[in-house]
Write an enzyme that holds these catalytic residues in place. Structure first.
Site, PDB file in Angstrom:
ATOM      1  N   CYS A  61       2.795  -9.147  -8.347  1.00  0.00           N
ATOM      2  CA  CYS A  61       1.758  -9.629  -7.434  1.00  0.00           C
ATOM      3  C   CYS A  61       0.424  -9.024  -7.863  1.00  0.00           C
ATOM      4  O   CYS A  61       0.299  -7.807  -7.999  1.00  0.00           O
ATOM      5  CB  CYS A  61       2.084  -9.228  -5.997  1.00  0.00           C
ATOM      6  SG  CYS A  61       0.739  -9.544  -4.823  1.00  0.00           S
ATOM      7  N   CYS A  69      11.593 -10.070  -8.049  1.00  0.00           N
ATOM      8  CA  CYS A  69      12.404 -10.949  -8.885  1.00  0.00           C
ATOM      9  C   CYS A  69      12.199 -12.404  -8.478  1.00  0.00           C
ATOM     10  O   CYS A  69      11.888 -12.702  -7.329  1.00  0.00           O
ATOM     11  CB  CYS A  69      13.879 -10.568  -8.782  1.00  0.00           C
ATOM     12  SG  CYS A  69      14.576 -10.765  -7.127  1.00  0.00           S
ATOM     13  N   HIS A  76      12.771 -12.273  -4.343  1.00  0.00           N
ATOM     14  CA  HIS A  76      11.975 -11.312  -3.586  1.00  0.00           C
ATOM     15  C   HIS A  76      10.482 -11.538  -3.779  1.00  0.00           C
ATOM     16  O   HIS A  76       9.679 -11.187  -2.905  1.00  0.00           O
ATOM     17  CB  HIS A  76      12.346  -9.890  -3.997  1.00  0.00           C
ATOM     18  CG  HIS A  76      13.653  -9.428  -3.402  1.00  0.00           C
ATOM     19  ND1 HIS A  76      14.681  -8.908  -4.154  1.00  0.00           N
ATOM     20  CD2 HIS A  76      14.084  -9.415  -2.123  1.00  0.00           C
ATOM     21  CE1 HIS A  76      15.683  -8.591  -3.364  1.00  0.00           C
ATOM     22  NE2 HIS A  76      15.367  -8.891  -2.132  1.00  0.00           N
ATOM     23  N   HIS A  80       7.918 -11.898  -0.720  1.00  0.00           N
ATOM     24  CA  HIS A  80       6.738 -11.037  -0.617  1.00  0.00           C
ATOM     25  C   HIS A  80       5.495 -11.867  -0.314  1.00  0.00           C
ATOM     26  O   HIS A  80       4.674 -11.491   0.539  1.00  0.00           O
ATOM     27  CB  HIS A  80       6.547 -10.263  -1.926  1.00  0.00           C
ATOM     28  CG  HIS A  80       5.275  -9.454  -1.977  1.00  0.00           C
ATOM     29  ND1 HIS A  80       5.108  -8.286  -1.259  1.00  0.00           N
ATOM     30  CD2 HIS A  80       4.109  -9.667  -2.656  1.00  0.00           C
ATOM     31  CE1 HIS A  80       3.898  -7.804  -1.489  1.00  0.00           C
ATOM     32  NE2 HIS A  80       3.271  -8.623  -2.333  1.00  0.00           N
ATOM     33  N   CYS A 102       0.238 -19.559  -8.921  1.00  0.00           N
ATOM     34  CA  CYS A 102      -0.233 -19.465  -7.540  1.00  0.00           C
ATOM     35  C   CYS A 102       0.782 -20.146  -6.624  1.00  0.00           C
ATOM     36  O   CYS A 102       1.065 -21.349  -6.787  1.00  0.00           O
ATOM     37  CB  CYS A 102      -1.599 -20.127  -7.381  1.00  0.00           C
ATOM     38  SG  CYS A 102      -2.177 -20.120  -5.658  1.00  0.00           S
ATOM     39  N   CYS A 178       3.978  15.571  -6.807  1.00  0.00           N
ATOM     40  CA  CYS A 178       4.499  16.475  -7.835  1.00  0.00           C
ATOM     41  C   CYS A 178       5.289  17.626  -7.205  1.00  0.00           C
ATOM     42  O   CYS A 178       6.230  18.143  -7.808  1.00  0.00           O
ATOM     43  CB  CYS A 178       3.370  17.015  -8.703  1.00  0.00           C
ATOM     44  SG  CYS A 178       2.083  17.914  -7.805  1.00  0.00           S
ATOM     45  N   HIS A 469      -1.160  21.749  -9.277  1.00  0.00           N
ATOM     46  CA  HIS A 469      -0.130  20.813  -9.753  1.00  0.00           C
ATOM     47  C   HIS A 469       1.196  21.556  -9.883  1.00  0.00           C
ATOM     48  O   HIS A 469       1.237  22.691 -10.365  1.00  0.00           O
ATOM     49  CB  HIS A 469      -0.543  20.240 -11.104  1.00  0.00           C
ATOM     50  CG  HIS A 469       0.416  19.237 -11.660  1.00  0.00           C
ATOM     51  ND1 HIS A 469       0.826  18.116 -10.963  1.00  0.00           N
ATOM     52  CD2 HIS A 469       1.067  19.190 -12.862  1.00  0.00           C
ATOM     53  CE1 HIS A 469       1.671  17.417 -11.703  1.00  0.00           C
ATOM     54  NE2 HIS A 469       1.836  18.053 -12.864  1.00  0.00           N
TER      55      HIS A 469
END
Length: 535
Positions: A61, A69, A76, A80, A102, A178, A469
């Site tokens: 998208c 998929c 899906h 979506h 589209c 992280c 980090h």
């Protein structure tokens, strides 16, 4: 075909207010997701050789970067588009044909009509695809049959791998996660965790509960129901880290399940690794406790307060007290500290026992050696140093050792109204002898006997309070083999200290994975240290 206007994509057949291409959102989503996998199939997947049920015919998208998929019967990507969004999510690009489509207009789009939107997004996706599938970055490291020979997995090849060794894969950063990734790398190399969670993952697992002799109760075997959501997600994550296949791994399912239990981790803000470890382990313990209690009640035909007699209540309580301690978190990570306080005036001694999942050690600047810090912890705080005047003495000893012990170096502490970080290096050993810090009853220690633990993982924090980090160092090694014999009626465990040097240290920073020498590990700015008992 569509005609387009700059600076954003609009449609002749839709409202011009709908912006269908957002390059920044696409970049953010793609870089934090598993490439070439449907996001929804990944969430719903059944593990089949490490691959989700749908990993082909993927489209992206161009509004949000969602990978979905287009397979018949699942689609899906279509779902979506059809879901409610404040703005239209109707334009996609196929990752196999690189054609734009589209859904609203039901037609193919030209990818050359808008250099600042569609064409730029296509260019980014194609470059990212080359990078993600070329194997140029070391995303996974495995150990060959020779224990000291580590190498990246060649693309398209499956060399002979020692199945007892857990590979090292990178983990995608979902947005300042992280702190989570570094902990999960260490848990992924905790052999006992992988083994025990594998045992209890299925519905119907049989747990044998043996209450203490004084209860006069026989052992009880109970059937456990299915794992709760967080525990199930933890198993799937550890399984995906262990089995063959490319990295990095997307931890979104597991992280989202944890956020359901601990909302403080929502919002993708930087958090503390030690707090993350606590919340994760405690939440899994709660789930497994609920699971064990359900199994015990079912064994007694689910009695209620009204239907159960006093003897049944006594038995359920006794089995429950013993059973809840048999969850895999307690069996691996939980130990016991005994805090003894003696009044120097009346010589009264009070003893308090408390469970621990890690031991937090304050870093006193005069004591930058782990052994000295442990001594300082055991004998108690220097009252004069802390300006606390009292006539009591305190001693803290380990009265029960877990198979895995985690040491937390308290680098962050309160300094007036502010938090301050101690950046100074702390020396720590590869082999740690905990005998001096154990009570006399712990392990029934004989005179001069050692209690050895081997370092296998580190969480490191670099930077300051304002910006830092978390990274990890893990030691990829073969599981230990216990060698024991009877000596004077006691079990003596023979330890081959040289075995602790076998294996390879690996450094991981999110998706970056590389082997490192032992010297670099010892120079790290450790925040959490993971030690396993040497058998």
């Amino acid at each position: 075909r569509h005609t387009c206007t700059e600076p954003s994509m609009t449609y002749s057949k839709s409202s011009s207010r709908y912006k269908a291409v957002d390059l920044n959102s696409v970049k953010k989503s793609v870089l934090s997701s598993v490439w070439l996998m449907c996001s929804e199939c990944l969430k719903e997947r059944t593990m089949i050789d490490g691959e989700p049920a749908a990993s082909h015919d993927i489209v992206v998208c161009l509004k949000c970067g969602f990978q979905g998929c287009n397979q018949s019967g699942i689609q899906h990507a279509v779902k979506h588009h059809q879901a409610f969004h404040p703005e239209s999510h109707c334009i996609t690009i196929s990752l196999s044909t690189w054609k734009a489509w589209c859904f609203e207009c039901n037609e193919e789009l030209s990818t050359h009509c808008n250099k600042k939107a569609l064409a730029q997004t296509l260019d980014f996706l194609q470059k990212h695809s080359v990078k993600a599938t070329s194997g140029a970055a070391p995303k996974i490291i495995k150990l060959q049959e020779e224990p000291s020979d580590y190498t990246d997995l060649p693309k398209g090849k499956s060399p002979a791998i020692n199945s007892t060794l857990v590979p090292v894969k990178g983990i995608n950063n979902l947005g300042n996660t992280c702190f989570f990734n570094a902990v999960m790398q260490n848990l992924s190399q905790t052999h006992m965790l992988i083994d025990l969670i594998q045992e209890v993952k299925e519905k119907g697992y049989k747990l044998r509960i043996c209450p203490p002799v004084e209860t006069n109760l026989s052992p009880l075997t109970v059937m456990l129901p299915s794992p709760e959501p967080l525990t199930a997600a933890m198993f799937l994550f550890l399984q995906s880290m262990k089995e063959p296949g490319k990295g990095p791994i997307n931890p979104k399912v597991l992280f989202n399940q944890l956020c359901q239990k601990a909302p403080r981790f929502k919002g993708y803000q930087q958090q503390d690794s030690q707090e993350l470890l606590h919340y994760l382990m405690d939440s899994i313990r709660v789930e497994e406790t609920k699971r064990v209690k359900a199994g015990i009640l079912k064994a007694f035909n689910n009695p209620t307060e009204k239907t159960a007699d006093e003897d049944t209540k006594r038995q359920v309580k006794a089995y429950g007290k013993e059973g809840v301690r048999m969850n895999f978190v307690d069996r691996i990570f939980v130990g016991e500290l005994t805090n003894t306080i003696m009044c120097e005036e009346c010589e009264h001694i009070s003893t308090v026992k408390e469970a621990f999942i890690d031991i937090s050690l304050p870093i006193i600047e005069e004591r930058l050696n782990l052994m000295l810090i442990l001594v300082f912890f055991v004998v108690g705080i220097d009252k004069k140093l802390e300006k606390i005047y009292t006539s009591a003495r305190k001693q803290m000893l380990i009265s029960s050792l877990p198979p895995v012990i985690t040491l937390h170096l308290k680098r962050f502490h309160q300094a007036g109204m502010n938090l301050r970080k101690v950046n100074r290096h702390v020396d720590f050993p590869l082999i740690l002898d905990l005998a001096p810090f154990c009570s006399a009853s712990c392990k029934n220690l004989a005179a001069g006997e050692r209690v050895l633990y081997s370092l296998y993982g580190i969480v490191e924090h670099s930077g300051s309070m304002r910006g830092g980090h978390y990274t990890a160092y893990v030691k990829v090694r073969a599981p230990q083999k216990k060698v024991s014999e009877k000596v004077s009626g006691r079990k003596m465990v023979l330890v081959d200290a040289s075995s602790s040097s076998q294996g390879q240290w690996v450094y991981i920073s999110d998706t970056t994975v590389q082997t490192v020498p032992e010297s670099r590990v010892l120079n790290s700015q450790a925040y959490l240290l993971f030690y396993e008992e040497m058998l």
